[in-house]
Design an enzyme around this catalytic site. Structure first.
Site, short mmCIF file in Angstrom:
data_model
loop_
_atom_site.label_atom_id
_atom_site.label_comp_id
_atom_site.label_asym_id
_atom_site.label_seq_id
_atom_site.Cartn_x
_atom_site.Cartn_y
_atom_site.Cartn_z
N CYS A 71 -13.27 13.63 -8.60
CA CYS A 71 -13.48 12.57 -9.57
C CYS A 71 -13.64 13.17 -10.97
O CYS A 71 -12.71 13.78 -11.49
CB CYS A 71 -14.66 11.69 -9.17
N HIS A 174 -12.79 9.59 -4.27
CA HIS A 174 -14.00 10.18 -3.68
C HIS A 174 -13.77 10.41 -2.19
O HIS A 174 -13.90 9.48 -1.39
CB HIS A 174 -15.19 9.22 -3.86
N GLU A 176 -15.70 11.84 -0.14
CA GLU A 176 -16.97 11.63 0.57
C GLU A 176 -17.26 10.15 0.82
O GLU A 176 -18.16 9.82 1.59
CB GLU A 176 -18.12 12.29 -0.19
#
Length: 198
Positions: A71, A174, A176
């Protein structure tokens, strides 16, 4: 700045051991470095400079150590950004960061978008073009070298959302927060950092 703990937990889920650190000696001994981040580019670069992370990343890349920007971490790898009046970046990759051109669409861009892979890469092993990932951003990287672009997504315009110039990698989305596909990206990066013997 930002999403450090969630990235650490995602790495644990794929069997990699991550450490959150601002200590150069710890980062200098790691098999790989992840530069995550959320927030504004100018303030993040101030923090990077305070911690000496810009020189650390340059040294690790020069040594051939894999580095992954996530990001804002991806954006910081480029030469400059126009955000909040502009700021210089790390310059590890040529190009700039500018606002998303998305007339009529809500910005920041938040949500799931399919990623189209431009070429093969170890970072995208096992992922097909069109796989959705989760995005939260208002700015996009503009690589000067088309060969650095690994993947693209679309929000008003088609923009680079993944780059690869080994040992340097970066993703705008992202991983995650991107379910199984995101974990696969992190597992792939862990494998790049510390290949499992065949």
């Amino acid at each position: 700045m930002g999403n450090l703990r969630s990235v650490e937990k995602a790495l644990e889920r794929v069997g990699a051991q991550g450490f959150i650190t601002g200590d150069r000696s710890v980062a200098s001994e790691a098999d790989g470095v992840i530069l995550p981040g959320v927030g504004a580019f100018p303030r993040a670069m101030e923090r990077v400079g305070e911690l000496g992370l810009d020189s650390l990343v340059a040294e690790r890349v020069e040594a051939g150590t894999p580095v992954l920007g996530i990001c804002l971490g991806l954006q910081l790898l480029f030469e400059s950004s126009t955000e909040l009046g502009g700021a210089e970046g790390m310059g590890a990759l040529r190009g700039e960061v500018t606002a998303l051109q998305s007339p009529g669409l809500k910005v920041p861009h938040m949500g799931w978008e399919p990623v189209c892979w431009a070429r093969d890469s170890e970072l995208a092993t096992g992922l097909t073009s069109g796989t959705p990932f989760y995005f939260v951003h208002s700015f996009a990287v503009r690589p000067a070298d088309d060969g650095d672009v690994l993947g693209t997504a679309e929000w008003g315009e088609r923009f680079a959302c993944a780059v690869a110039r080994p040992p340097l990698y970066g993703v705008q989305f992202h991983p995650e927060k991107s379910s199984a596909a995101g974990l696969r990206v992190l597992a792939n990066f862990a494998e790049i950092c510390a290949p499992v013997p065949a």
